[in-house]
Design an enzyme around this catalytic site. Sequence first.
Site, PDB file in Angstrom:
ATOM      1  N   SER A  14      -5.535  14.862   7.246  1.00  0.00           N
ATOM      2  CA  SER A  14      -5.502  15.954   6.260  1.00  0.00           C
ATOM      3  C   SER A  14      -6.820  16.714   6.228  1.00  0.00           C
ATOM      4  CB  SER A  14      -5.234  15.386   4.864  1.00  0.00           C
ATOM      5  OG  SER A  14      -4.103  14.566   4.869  1.00  0.00           O
ATOM      6  N   GLY A  15      -7.943  15.997   6.104  1.00  0.00           N
ATOM      7  CA  GLY A  15      -9.239  16.648   5.973  1.00  0.00           C
ATOM      8  C   GLY A  15      -9.699  17.288   7.276  1.00  0.00           C
ATOM      9  N   THR A  41      -2.959   9.759   8.138  1.00  0.00           N
ATOM     10  CA  THR A  41      -2.240   8.862   7.225  1.00  0.00           C
ATOM     11  C   THR A  41      -1.142   9.600   6.476  1.00  0.00           C
ATOM     12  OG1 THR A  41      -4.270   7.603   6.922  1.00  0.00           O
ATOM     13  CG2 THR A  41      -2.545   7.285   5.273  1.00  0.00           C
ATOM     14  N   CYS A  42      -1.473  10.750   5.902  1.00  0.00           N
ATOM     15  CA  CYS A  42      -0.533  11.441   5.009  1.00  0.00           C
ATOM     16  C   CYS A  42       0.779  11.740   5.729  1.00  0.00           C
ATOM     17  CB  CYS A  42      -1.176  12.729   4.497  1.00  0.00           C
ATOM     18  SG  CYS A  42      -0.092  13.695   3.451  1.00  0.00           S
ATOM     19  N   CYS A  47       1.867  10.000   2.420  1.00  0.00           N
ATOM     20  CA  CYS A  47       2.596  10.877   1.506  1.00  0.00           C
ATOM     21  C   CYS A  47       3.979  11.300   2.018  1.00  0.00           C
ATOM     22  CB  CYS A  47       1.817  12.167   1.244  1.00  0.00           C
ATOM     23  SG  CYS A  47       0.056  12.118   1.508  1.00  0.00           S
ATOM     24  N   LYS A  50       6.593   8.442   2.744  1.00  0.00           N
ATOM     25  CA  LYS A  50       6.788   7.805   1.425  1.00  0.00           C
ATOM     26  C   LYS A  50       7.668   8.671   0.546  1.00  0.00           C
ATOM     27  CE  LYS A  50       4.444   8.902  -1.835  1.00  0.00           C
ATOM     28  NZ  LYS A  50       3.112   8.507  -2.222  1.00  0.00           N
ATOM     29  N   GLY A 176      -1.511  -1.644  -7.498  1.00  0.00           N
ATOM     30  CA  GLY A 176      -1.935  -0.245  -7.398  1.00  0.00           C
ATOM     31  C   GLY A 176      -0.772   0.657  -7.046  1.00  0.00           C
ATOM     32  N   TYR A 177      -1.124   1.911  -6.713  1.00  0.00           N
ATOM     33  CA  TYR A 177      -0.038   2.881  -6.548  1.00  0.00           C
ATOM     34  C   TYR A 177       0.845   2.588  -5.351  1.00  0.00           C
ATOM     35  CZ  TYR A 177      -2.175   5.725  -2.807  1.00  0.00           C
ATOM     36  OH  TYR A 177      -2.684   6.162  -1.614  1.00  0.00           O
ATOM     37  N   GLU A 181       4.832   2.165  -5.792  1.00  0.00           N
ATOM     38  CA  GLU A 181       5.730   3.115  -5.133  1.00  0.00           C
ATOM     39  C   GLU A 181       6.709   2.400  -4.202  1.00  0.00           C
ATOM     40  OE1 GLU A 181       3.014   7.154  -5.051  1.00  0.00           O
ATOM     41  OE2 GLU A 181       3.053   5.951  -3.257  1.00  0.00           O
ATOM     42  N   VAL A 231      -2.279 -14.281  -5.061  1.00  0.00           N
ATOM     43  CA  VAL A 231      -1.665 -14.932  -3.902  1.00  0.00           C
ATOM     44  C   VAL A 231      -2.765 -15.629  -3.113  1.00  0.00           C
ATOM     45  CG1 VAL A 231      -0.349 -14.568  -1.789  1.00  0.00           C
ATOM     46  CG2 VAL A 231       0.243 -13.310  -3.868  1.00  0.00           C
ATOM     47  N   ASP A 308     -10.860  10.318   2.895  1.00  0.00           N
ATOM     48  CA  ASP A 308     -10.846   8.898   2.531  1.00  0.00           C
ATOM     49  C   ASP A 308     -12.019   8.104   3.116  1.00  0.00           C
ATOM     50  OD1 ASP A 308      -8.478   9.572   1.358  1.00  0.00           O
ATOM     51  OD2 ASP A 308      -7.247   8.102   2.431  1.00  0.00           O
ATOM     52  N   THR A 316      -4.652  13.501  -0.380  1.00  0.00           N
ATOM     53  CA  THR A 316      -4.613  14.547   0.631  1.00  0.00           C
ATOM     54  C   THR A 316      -5.172  15.888   0.138  1.00  0.00           C
ATOM     55  OG1 THR A 316      -3.035  13.705   2.186  1.00  0.00           O
ATOM     56  CG2 THR A 316      -2.877  16.045   1.743  1.00  0.00           C
ATOM     57  N   HIS A 443      14.341  24.687 -23.459  1.00  0.00           N
ATOM     58  CA  HIS A 443      15.205  23.659 -24.035  1.00  0.00           C
ATOM     59  C   HIS A 443      16.568  23.640 -23.343  1.00  0.00           C
ATOM     60  CE1 HIS A 443      16.756  21.044 -27.179  1.00  0.00           C
ATOM     61  NE2 HIS A 443      17.817  21.825 -27.277  1.00  0.00           N
ATOM     62  N   GLU A 448       9.540  20.226 -22.423  1.00  0.00           N
ATOM     63  CA  GLU A 448       9.313  20.827 -23.742  1.00  0.00           C
ATOM     64  C   GLU A 448       8.599  19.865 -24.691  1.00  0.00           C
ATOM     65  OE1 GLU A 448      12.743  21.711 -26.242  1.00  0.00           O
ATOM     66  OE2 GLU A 448      13.939  20.247 -25.155  1.00  0.00           O
TER      67      GLU A 448
END
Length: 465
Positions: A14-15, A41-42, A47, A50, A176-177, A181, A231, A308, A316, A443, A448
């Site tokens: 990405s970077g 990675t992304c 990303c 995933k 973690g995320y 996920e 673990v 990273d 990303t 609505h 909202e």
Amino acid sequence: MHPDFDLIVIGGGSGGLAGAFRASSHGARVALLEPGELGGTCVNVGCVPKKAMWLAAGIARQLSVAGALGFDAGSGALDWPTLVAHRQRYIGNIHASYRRRLDEAGIATLPLRARLLDANTVECADGVRLRAAQLLVATGGHAVRPAIPGAELGGISDDFFRWTAPPGRVALVGGGYVAVELAGVLQALGCRVEVFVRGPRLIDSFDAELGAQLAQDMRHAGVRLHFGHEVAAVERAGSGVRLRTTDLGEGGGTWSEPFDALLFATGRRANTAGLGLDAAGVAVNERGQVIVDALHATSAASVHAVGDVTTDLALTPVAIAAARRLMDRLYGDASDNPLDPDGIATVVFSHPPIGKIGLTEVQARERFGDAVHVARAGFRPMLDALADSPQRSLFKLVCVGQERRVVGIHLLGDAADEILQGFAVAFRKGLTLADLHDTVAIHPTSAEELVLMSMPVAEPQPLPQ
Ligand SMILES: Cc1cc2nc3c(=O)[nH]c(=O)nc-3n(C[C@H](O)[C@H](O)[C@H](O)COP(=O)(O)OP(=O)(O)OC[C@H]3O[C@@H](n4cnc5c(N)ncnc54)[C@H](O)[C@@H]3O)c2cc1C
């Protein structure tokens, strides 16, 4: 020195890609070294695949809701290889688009690993040496397994994306995320998932209340969560594995039932080993991350780093924004334009998704004390109420001072990922509770709730001087 290029970019994720494209658009002569697939990675193991799996998991959930509402949703069975084929075709198109854009931009792209020989010289894996006035290190990171016996029997998130069939029972290690996920996706796609978390809660960089609600929602979906469990070892059990876990609260260790698959989501490490950073005079911290200042300069004047591999938030858009701003300074006419780390929104694609921008309630209280006031809305989204599903959403606003400036927005619930982006713009512009109340609601929506949220009765205190 007679540089071969103005800029050599090490890493085509990405970077690195964003930096190469932006530098080239300013007229710089650029080389990019990437030994793996373009996109890093992304695009390949993060990303993009995933999100593809998360979208499929969303369809599985919709099918079950449809059944509850009276639709004949059929078996709803998923042919995993078909899904993976669609996912990989999509990723293949991204690779092709990058290749075409690199060619069009005239960026010399070498499919080789690089090592720094000094602050202006790079040695490619084939022994060729290239020199440039500037180097950009954008080598990203990699997942690590814990140092426990039998760790090699478990996979990491990269391995999940290589699966050709879903396992029946899966153990995930981590809170973690990535763990959250993958747990949500696998459970929705028909696996039986257990998550072993060392600490007392999930995704601890997010607001604790929302983390607790997410745990409840995940349990309702059938995921088994084991908090306070470390673990300690893994061993083979038939065609699968079993885990020895230590209960950090009560002590003692037990062996789990067998699992068909085990994934570690226990953290990532910067890709700096063997990169020659010493030779170039580039300092790293004790975790091996490149130390950069707010403008992404390293300790070597001609070497910058983004993404990273640095201490920046591992996202990303952060890597991309840092690289573009850097190139606008190096080759364009931009002056100091650092990223504001407090104004970055981030989302975890859990089920349901969770997102945040700004300070959690705890962080705000540490900084602003009694001047903090919190508004929250806990509710059952309309579809869940219709289908009599127990899943609940929780939205929270953290405000400070008499003007009730919003310093944190925290959303857990369906569409939180899409809702947050627009509110992030308002947040960066100095949003107050009055601005939200001035906005007429749409609505009926979940969004909202954010403009209808009221504060508790007590008046907020003035900000500390
Ligand atoms: C499972 C998972 C899910 C994610 N989901 C999201 C998400 O939803 N949203 C989000 O914003 N972020 C997400 N991320 C994080 C995101 O993928 C990263 O923040 C982003 O890819 C970082 O970009 P980067 O350029 O720093 O590194 P990378 O994308 O990792 O690219 C680094 C590249 O450098 C190359 N490289 C390494 N060493 C060398 C060398 N010596 N020479 C040449 N090249 C080298 C590597 O091959 C790699 O291609 C996720 C990550 C994971 C693991």
